[in-house]
Design a protein around this motif. Sequence first.
Motif, PDB file in Angstrom:
ATOM      1  N   ARG A  25       0.847  -1.198   0.000  1.00  0.00           N
ATOM      2  CA  ARG A  25       0.000   0.000   0.000  1.00  0.00           C
ATOM      3  C   ARG A  25       0.878   1.241   0.000  1.00  0.00           C
ATOM      4  N   ASN A  26       0.712   2.071  -1.023  1.00  0.00           N
ATOM      5  CA  ASN A  26       1.374   3.375  -1.097  1.00  0.00           C
ATOM      6  C   ASN A  26       2.892   3.283  -0.878  1.00  0.00           C
ATOM      7  N   VAL A  27       3.508   2.368  -1.601  1.00  0.00           N
ATOM      8  CA  VAL A  27       4.960   2.207  -1.407  1.00  0.00           C
ATOM      9  C   VAL A  27       5.723   3.212  -2.263  1.00  0.00           C
ATOM     10  N   ILE A  84      10.280   4.496  -7.030  1.00  0.00           N
ATOM     11  CA  ILE A  84       8.945   3.877  -7.011  1.00  0.00           C
ATOM     12  C   ILE A  84       7.970   4.905  -6.449  1.00  0.00           C
ATOM     13  N   LYS A  85       6.866   5.113  -7.193  1.00  0.00           N
ATOM     14  CA  LYS A  85       5.946   6.165  -6.785  1.00  0.00           C
ATOM     15  C   LYS A  85       4.590   5.593  -6.398  1.00  0.00           C
ATOM     16  N   ASP A  86       4.323   5.574  -5.116  1.00  0.00           N
ATOM     17  CA  ASP A  86       2.981   5.296  -4.619  1.00  0.00           C
ATOM     18  C   ASP A  86       2.378   4.037  -5.235  1.00  0.00           C
ATOM     19  N   VAL A  87       3.042   2.919  -5.063  1.00  0.00           N
ATOM     20  CA  VAL A  87       2.565   1.678  -5.663  1.00  0.00           C
ATOM     21  C   VAL A  87       1.725   0.879  -4.664  1.00  0.00           C
ATOM     22  N   SER A  88       0.557   0.437  -5.079  1.00  0.00           N
ATOM     23  CA  SER A  88      -0.273  -0.452  -4.261  1.00  0.00           C
ATOM     24  C   SER A  88      -0.635  -1.658  -5.106  1.00  0.00           C
ATOM     25  N   GLY A 143      14.721   0.216 -16.110  1.00  0.00           N
ATOM     26  CA  GLY A 143      14.768   1.427 -15.298  1.00  0.00           C
ATOM     27  C   GLY A 143      13.408   1.864 -14.801  1.00  0.00           C
ATOM     28  N   CYS A 144      12.393   1.003 -14.982  1.00  0.00           N
ATOM     29  CA  CYS A 144      11.055   1.425 -14.575  1.00  0.00           C
ATOM     30  C   CYS A 144      10.802   1.166 -13.102  1.00  0.00           C
ATOM     31  N   GLY A 145      11.704   0.474 -12.438  1.00  0.00           N
ATOM     32  CA  GLY A 145      11.556   0.270 -11.003  1.00  0.00           C
ATOM     33  C   GLY A 145      11.033  -1.101 -10.625  1.00  0.00           C
ATOM     34  N   LYS A 146      10.850  -2.005 -11.619  1.00  0.00           N
ATOM     35  CA  LYS A 146      10.257  -3.288 -11.264  1.00  0.00           C
ATOM     36  C   LYS A 146      11.157  -4.111 -10.360  1.00  0.00           C
ATOM     37  N   GLY A 188       8.484   4.195 -12.611  1.00  0.00           N
ATOM     38  CA  GLY A 188       8.230   4.176 -11.172  1.00  0.00           C
ATOM     39  C   GLY A 188       6.768   4.058 -10.802  1.00  0.00           C
ATOM     40  N   ASP A 189       5.885   4.135 -11.782  1.00  0.00           N
ATOM     41  CA  ASP A 189       4.457   3.980 -11.490  1.00  0.00           C
ATOM     42  C   ASP A 189       3.998   2.562 -11.826  1.00  0.00           C
ATOM     43  N   LEU A 190       3.061   2.053 -11.023  1.00  0.00           N
ATOM     44  CA  LEU A 190       2.383   0.828 -11.406  1.00  0.00           C
ATOM     45  C   LEU A 190       1.219   1.248 -12.300  1.00  0.00           C
ATOM     46  N   VAL A 191       1.377   0.983 -13.585  1.00  0.00           N
ATOM     47  CA  VAL A 191       0.394   1.492 -14.539  1.00  0.00           C
ATOM     48  C   VAL A 191      -0.842   0.612 -14.566  1.00  0.00           C
TER      49      VAL A 191
END
Lengths: 265, 458, 433
Positions: A21-23, A33-37, A53-56, A236-239
């Motif tokens: 939640r909101n990582v 990593i931007k606000d991943v849930s 480089g997307c943060g996965k 960095g976003d979970l799309v």
Amino acid sequence: MNDMRKVERDLKVNDAKITARNVDVRYGETHAIKDVSIDIPDRTVTSFIGPSGCGKSTFLRCLNRMNDTIDICRVTGKITIDGKDINERSVDPVQLRAQVGMVFQKPNPFPKSIYDNIAYGPRIHGLARSKTDMDEIVERALRRGAIWNEVKDRLHAPGTGLSGGQQQRLCIARAIATEPEVLLMDEPCSALDPIATAQVEELIDELRQDYSVVIVTHSMQQAARVSQKTAFFHLGDLVEFGETEKIFTNPSDPRTESYITGRIG
Amino acid sequence: MTTLAFLLLIVATIFGYFLNRIAARSIWNRGERLHSLTSYHGLFSALMVLVPVLTIMLFWLALEGRILDSLTMSGLPDGVLDGQGTGGLQLILAEIKSVSRGQIFGTPEDWKIAAADRYIALTRTSNMLMLIVVAVLSVAIIAFARSRVRVDFRARQGVERIVSGLMIFCSVVAIFTTLGIIFSLTFETYRFFEKVPVWDFLFGVNWEPQIPIRADQIAAEGAFGWLPVILGTIVITVVALVVAVPVGLFSAIYLNEFAPPKVRLVIKPVLELLAGVPTVVYGFFAILVVAPAIRSFGQSIGLDVAPNTALAAGGVMGIMLIPFISSFADDALSAVPQALRDGALGLGATRGEMMTTVLFPAALPGIVGGVLLAVSRAIGETMIVVMAAGLIARMTINPLESVTTVTVQIVTLLIGDTAFDNPKTLAAFALGMMLFLVTLIINIFALRIVRKYREAYD
Amino acid sequence: MTDITNAPGPRSPHRTTELIAGTLKRRHAKEARLKWIGLGAIGIAFTMLFILIASLVSSGWQAFAQTHISVAVYIDPQEVPAENLPRGGFDDVLAAAMAQMLPDADTDDRATMRSLNGILSNGAQFSLRDQVVANPDLIGQTVTIKVPVSDPFDQLNKGLIDRDTIEQNRRVTDREIAWFDTLKDQGAISKPFNWALFTNADSRFPELAGLKGALVGSFWVLSICFIISFPLGIGSAIYLEEFAPKNKLSDFIEVNINNLAAVPSVVFGLLALAVFIGWFGMPRSAPIVGGLTLALMTMPTIIIATRAALKAVPPSIREAALGVGASKQQVVFHHVLPLAMPGILTGTIIGLAQALGETAPLLLIGMNAFITSAASSPFDSATALPTQIFIWADSPERGFVSRTSAAILVLLGFLMLMNAVAIYLRQKFQRKW
């Protein structure tokens, strides 16, 4: 206490093994990593895809707190496994990592014998009560790692002498030996040839019966082949996160579509 | 005179440079296209003059003294040198030279004064000759170089060939140094073994390098068995390693895995400071602080401790080696790939377990190489033991006693005036030979291990 | 892949977690223990460094000041006849002057007069003589001179002699202490900065001994070492790194250089003794030989540093220069070498700093001679800083202990300075390609 119970019940409903939640993750100044849930289900293969480089990988390393080992890395937000917050002070990363096994991009067997590689985890964690016990653990792990037949006659040969694909399966077996509940795999096939890749992929599919497997991959074909759920990361976003089939056939976000059709990558 | 010759050479070099440059320039001004830049034409002339003439001058200066000495000595009247040993001859030569400088003590014999005059004359002739040689050669070469200035002359290639030759010469100096070491040691050692049997040296257990001043003295025979000396060296080396290896190793482990980056930034330079302290300072530290401290501690628990124990010398040497071992071990640990660290941590190892069960075994070859180099350093270390260890060779392995080492014996045998014809002096070279061989073998072995290890992880 | 079907399933993860939890405390304690041992090891190293520095400073700082005494001397024409100045009785004149300041001293007793003179440094009469020889008009006049006191009184003034020990065990008698206190009360005693430590050469008397000879000697040695090792080292490094064909010979040279860097320094001393002094007949104790020897020792260091610096210059720069038609040597001398220069200089300075502290080879070529004047050329006999430290450390007089420490502090000061310059160069010109 009431809140806790409520969360647990929710999890049961979703059958989620891991909940984030909101990582947020920052490397010094970089916001990786931007606000991943996300909710990762049990006994399923979940793949993380996205351009490099997307943060996965960074996000994957949050799940067993491997980012703790990097000094400049800061993780915020809440990640739970079976409802337990892994970033809580009382959680020992050592124990967590035994519970959440990890396989790395490059096969990294220790410069020890095959037997000692597998026995390493059980030994440091004190899981075997006797020599025969340990032998049993090693054999079971190697069998589950689908490499027993190839190495059973040379258990005391160095693990570094195996071929790349064998080394990677050895590393998977090594991770299994500590009886984890979750297996994280960081591009496990990127250093392997197609035949070895096929073997490892087959193994991943088998492992799904007992574990929750999370795999980071740069290959969309691989994600489509082995995973039931797919998450697409971008900058960095979970799309988008959903059933693999849906992501690949009918993505809802234009960025996902661009990626799988090869326009960004 | 010598200065004058040097000045002449410098002037000739500069002159040659500008002569050719201007000549080339004038060709260029005529509108022709030179093959090489004008400055290369200049450089060609300058190097053509400088390199051979300077070489000749240096050889001249190196050999001049020898030749002048032997000419002077051979010109002495018959009979005055009868019955003189090498030492006596050197003394006479020294006296003749000091007379020639005008430093006259007492009343030297007439033949010495005559010899001094001849020495002066010879020196002057030699200097004059050198000056003439330099002048003639310079002019000839400048003329030759000037004649080469043409449109199509490849001056750049010429210069580059000379520069290449110079660089190859530079590289070969290292080989010559090694050869020089080997030849000089072998030569003097051979002469030593003419006087003292090899067997006695290698397997003798007595080291008493006293040499009789008169032939009829009692106890005229010195004893040259090197075993007690090498034993003392080993004792001190072991003491040093007992101090340095654990301290250095654990320091490296802490620095590599546990120290926060900021702390590491402070600790590393401070350890390097310890490595930069000259050994003579450590030697003084040993006699000023460590030896008295060990002695008074020994007395307080009722032990009789010698003032120059192996413990003090070895202990201080150990302190000297701490940074050496810690930096080697730190490098070896850092060379272990991150993947192995991740592998261990990913399985749930604590940092401590990762260090002891994965990193340390993986880095062990590199660490062993470093320790071996430290052993070779300890064996060859001189000043600490010269100042803090003993002079008497004993067959003992008790670190509380005073022992001597190979290097101590080399220095004490050669300090003061030395003549190259007595076993005492030559014994130092024999010891030096052994020291060179032992350290060379250890070094080759250690460097090979270290290199193999680096290749394994590259 | 067939074996996976008959593989047994995992054990209960729940039990595993419990098992692991039980071990955690012990394992973390073990980890902490390793960490503390490591910290302890560093603590030991630091403590040793601290004791080293502290003992040197505490024994050496006093030597940076020197007890002086001001004496009004009447140059008695009877003792110092104008016609034979150099042989004049300057010691008697000084003793008389001392007696004047100490009225209770018995001027007729020769022993008393001798011990009065003993308060002054042995050099006092010579400095007075030089003054009078330079200016003979002083005869018959009273001049006030300020001279060092002799070593025991210097120690007394610095509080290094315990007044409570019994007289026989002390280097100054009760009477002498009383005299000294009287002089001190009169204000004749002062303790200015010890410039003589830097302006005097060596001496048998600690209060007169200085480092000038050693500093000059070290200067010559280092200069020669630099002049020889720098071009040789760079030339050799450039050849090996940029031009040498990769064959057996260059491999051999490389192994050779690495081994040369690890040969014990005393072996270089033997080489110098046998070759430079024995075969070429160069002078003993001369900085030229010391410089040559240290140059051979420093060369491998410079070669290794230079090669590292050359390696750090990216190939793209070489390719760019080659691409516009430069010859290989032009590429190296116009582009690569200037870019590598900061690294080369850093390595050279560090090599020279090592050479400055090197002692053993200099001992073998006789640069530990007792020489009371500074060398005026690299062919004169001289000492160097580290060998001077060795000589003083070997001297029995108490005053030399403090002098030795002071000399070490001076040496360490120079080393720190050189290393600071090296670090500065490295920081300033550090480049990220």
